[in-house]
Design a protein around this motif. Sequence first.
Motif, PDB file in Angstrom:
ATOM      1  N   ALA A  99     -70.170   8.985 -48.101  1.00  0.00           N
ATOM      2  CA  ALA A  99     -70.088   7.528 -48.176  1.00  0.00           C
ATOM      3  C   ALA A  99     -71.430   6.876 -48.489  1.00  0.00           C
ATOM      4  CB  ALA A  99     -69.548   6.966 -46.855  1.00  0.00           C
ATOM      5  N   TRP A 100     -72.503   7.658 -48.518  1.00  0.00           N
ATOM      6  CA  TRP A 100     -73.849   7.111 -48.716  1.00  0.00           C
ATOM      7  C   TRP A 100     -74.650   8.156 -49.478  1.00  0.00           C
ATOM      8  CZ3 TRP A 100     -74.755   2.157 -47.413  1.00  0.00           C
ATOM      9  CH2 TRP A 100     -76.076   1.687 -47.407  1.00  0.00           C
ATOM     10  N   ARG A 101     -74.323   8.312 -50.759  1.00  0.00           N
ATOM     11  CA  ARG A 101     -74.852   9.406 -51.551  1.00  0.00           C
ATOM     12  C   ARG A 101     -76.272   9.131 -52.027  1.00  0.00           C
ATOM     13  NH1 ARG A 101     -74.020  13.680 -50.591  1.00  0.00           N
ATOM     14  NH2 ARG A 101     -74.594  14.420 -52.656  1.00  0.00           N
ATOM     15  N   PRO A 102     -77.116  10.150 -52.038  1.00  0.00           N
ATOM     16  CA  PRO A 102     -78.457   9.996 -52.601  1.00  0.00           C
ATOM     17  C   PRO A 102     -78.389   9.967 -54.120  1.00  0.00           C
ATOM     18  CG  PRO A 102     -78.086  12.288 -52.035  1.00  0.00           C
ATOM     19  CD  PRO A 102     -76.869  11.519 -51.543  1.00  0.00           C
ATOM     20  N   VAL A 103     -79.497   9.645 -54.745  1.00  0.00           N
ATOM     21  CA  VAL A 103     -79.576   9.702 -56.200  1.00  0.00           C
ATOM     22  C   VAL A 103     -79.834  11.135 -56.652  1.00  0.00           C
ATOM     23  CG1 VAL A 103     -80.905   8.910 -58.202  1.00  0.00           C
ATOM     24  CG2 VAL A 103     -80.341   7.307 -56.363  1.00  0.00           C
ATOM     25  N   GLU A 104     -80.559  11.873 -55.833  1.00  0.00           N
ATOM     26  CA  GLU A 104     -80.914  13.253 -56.159  1.00  0.00           C
ATOM     27  C   GLU A 104     -80.665  14.135 -54.951  1.00  0.00           C
ATOM     28  OE1 GLU A 104     -84.921  15.788 -57.507  1.00  0.00           O
ATOM     29  OE2 GLU A 104     -85.065  13.686 -56.897  1.00  0.00           O
ATOM     30  N   SER A 105     -80.154  15.342 -55.164  1.00  0.00           N
ATOM     31  CA  SER A 105     -79.968  16.273 -54.059  1.00  0.00           C
ATOM     32  C   SER A 105     -80.150  17.697 -54.553  1.00  0.00           C
ATOM     33  CB  SER A 105     -78.588  16.109 -53.420  1.00  0.00           C
ATOM     34  OG  SER A 105     -77.568  16.502 -54.321  1.00  0.00           O
ATOM     35  N   GLU A 106     -80.464  18.581 -53.615  1.00  0.00           N
ATOM     36  CA  GLU A 106     -80.660  19.990 -53.935  1.00  0.00           C
ATOM     37  C   GLU A 106     -80.249  20.821 -52.731  1.00  0.00           C
ATOM     38  OE1 GLU A 106     -84.460  22.873 -54.915  1.00  0.00           O
ATOM     39  OE2 GLU A 106     -84.344  20.917 -55.924  1.00  0.00           O
ATOM     40  N   ARG A 107     -79.670  21.981 -52.979  1.00  0.00           N
ATOM     41  CA  ARG A 107     -79.218  22.847 -51.900  1.00  0.00           C
ATOM     42  C   ARG A 107     -80.325  23.806 -51.483  1.00  0.00           C
ATOM     43  NH1 ARG A 107     -74.781  20.669 -49.832  1.00  0.00           N
ATOM     44  NH2 ARG A 107     -74.613  22.624 -48.675  1.00  0.00           N
ATOM     45  N   LEU A 108     -80.412  24.020 -50.188  1.00  0.00           N
ATOM     46  CA  LEU A 108     -81.239  25.074 -49.607  1.00  0.00           C
ATOM     47  C   LEU A 108     -80.304  25.849 -48.691  1.00  0.00           C
ATOM     48  CD1 LEU A 108     -84.020  26.408 -49.158  1.00  0.00           C
ATOM     49  CD2 LEU A 108     -84.380  24.791 -47.274  1.00  0.00           C
ATOM     50  N   GLY A 109     -79.683  26.883 -49.224  1.00  0.00           N
ATOM     51  CA  GLY A 109     -78.607  27.526 -48.490  1.00  0.00           C
ATOM     52  C   GLY A 109     -77.487  26.525 -48.281  1.00  0.00           C
ATOM     53  N   GLU A 110     -77.109  26.316 -47.026  1.00  0.00           N
ATOM     54  CA  GLU A 110     -76.074  25.334 -46.696  1.00  0.00           C
ATOM     55  C   GLU A 110     -76.665  23.982 -46.316  1.00  0.00           C
ATOM     56  OE1 GLU A 110     -72.370  27.654 -44.878  1.00  0.00           O
ATOM     57  OE2 GLU A 110     -74.228  28.123 -43.780  1.00  0.00           O
ATOM     58  N   TRP A 111     -77.964  23.840 -46.388  1.00  0.00           N
ATOM     59  CA  TRP A 111     -78.601  22.550 -46.161  1.00  0.00           C
ATOM     60  C   TRP A 111     -78.582  21.746 -47.459  1.00  0.00           C
ATOM     61  CZ3 TRP A 111     -83.680  22.935 -42.805  1.00  0.00           C
ATOM     62  CH2 TRP A 111     -83.368  23.540 -41.575  1.00  0.00           C
ATOM     63  N   GLU A 112     -78.549  20.409 -47.323  1.00  0.00           N
ATOM     64  CA  GLU A 112     -78.658  19.540 -48.491  1.00  0.00           C
ATOM     65  C   GLU A 112     -79.893  18.670 -48.352  1.00  0.00           C
ATOM     66  OE1 GLU A 112     -76.208  16.173 -51.086  1.00  0.00           O
ATOM     67  OE2 GLU A 112     -75.529  16.693 -49.066  1.00  0.00           O
ATOM     68  N   LEU A 113     -80.796  18.760 -49.323  1.00  0.00           N
ATOM     69  CA  LEU A 113     -81.984  17.923 -49.383  1.00  0.00           C
ATOM     70  C   LEU A 113     -81.645  16.710 -50.232  1.00  0.00           C
ATOM     71  CD1 LEU A 113     -82.911  20.833 -48.650  1.00  0.00           C
ATOM     72  CD2 LEU A 113     -85.071  20.334 -49.808  1.00  0.00           C
ATOM     73  N   ARG A 114     -81.878  15.510 -49.706  1.00  0.00           N
ATOM     74  CA  ARG A 114     -81.411  14.290 -50.357  1.00  0.00           C
ATOM     75  C   ARG A 114     -82.569  13.318 -50.586  1.00  0.00           C
ATOM     76  NH1 ARG A 114     -77.000  12.740 -45.863  1.00  0.00           N
ATOM     77  NH2 ARG A 114     -78.892  12.984 -44.608  1.00  0.00           N
TER      78      ARG A 114
END
Length: 370
Positions: A99-114
Amino acid sequence: MEISAAGRLEVRITTADVGKRVSVRSLIEHGPSGEKFTDTVGVLTSWDNGVLRITRKSGESVHVAESTLVAGKVVPSAPARRRGPAASYEELARVSARAWRPVESERLGEWELRAAVDEAPRDGGPPGHSAPGERPWGAATGRRAGFTRRANSVLPLGDPGVPLDDALTAVRAWYAARGLPAYVQTATGAEGAQELLCAELERRGWVREVTAELWVGPLAPVADLGGEPSGVVLSREADEAWLARYRRKGVSEVALRVLGSGPSVWFATVPGVGTDAPAAIGRCVVDGRWAGFAAVEVDPARRRRGLATAVMAALARRALDEGASAAWLQVEDDNAGARALYDRMGFAAHHAYHHYRAPESSAPAGDGAP
């Protein structure tokens, strides 16, 4: 507390119970009104060198000396809910993230960097009274500005795929490359939440800056509260009038992209008088069975007239039409007015969530919203 067949209190927990939810009673030297004991309930996050560390639902850590224990036992990981739809922490974490998406994201395993950053630093603007996680926070020290901590933090659901120290090193590098302080969003107080991760972050010097709560409730009663629709206009986009009430200075393109993100987004407006900013606004994101409310703001001169209720009711009716049946929202601990309103609507706290900042990161100048 645990009582033996002989009627004595007993300590029935050991170091093997780290990670489980426990209830303990311990001696205190100078309790109020002469009390000699205190009870603590939470997740046992460590038991080292004769000291137990227990993390309460709020995220507060309590240290209990082993020598003061009088009784202790393991208790169910999820206490019986007082009211509201059943849901796991992971389900709600994923729904609120969508519901509150970042402009950029990247996966680190199952973590999401936003990340959701502007191209230049800016002032965060004046604080409003919206749900937490919406207000911009910037930096007066040359850093780029991120639109809210929620869109500029790690969502650590699951395993990062590498040891924790390596994961945190990667996190710090990723945010540093974008001119942002490194934050990790965690949760406590629900089954499957992250008390152990919170303890590990604190052990490494990460600082918990912001705590708020996610509340849940049935959707239909919210829709019924507003009576017949009256004066609430719904739209798929946040127009200039809506943004005028949003109480932000210089809402950027990045902020608009975050506001418009989500599976099915609706904006509600109660028009003002003449050319005035709207009397009230709100935002709702429909995602399967869930409707998430945010940005509910009312003109200070027109508060206590039922406008916030009318906005949420109109949004709830639209969400019901799209098949939703449950609702969630986020509220700060010190927002007594909002908490009282949501309680009357049938919402109840599900879990607390927190933002931890890396120890070497400078705290950004802003209004402190998550």
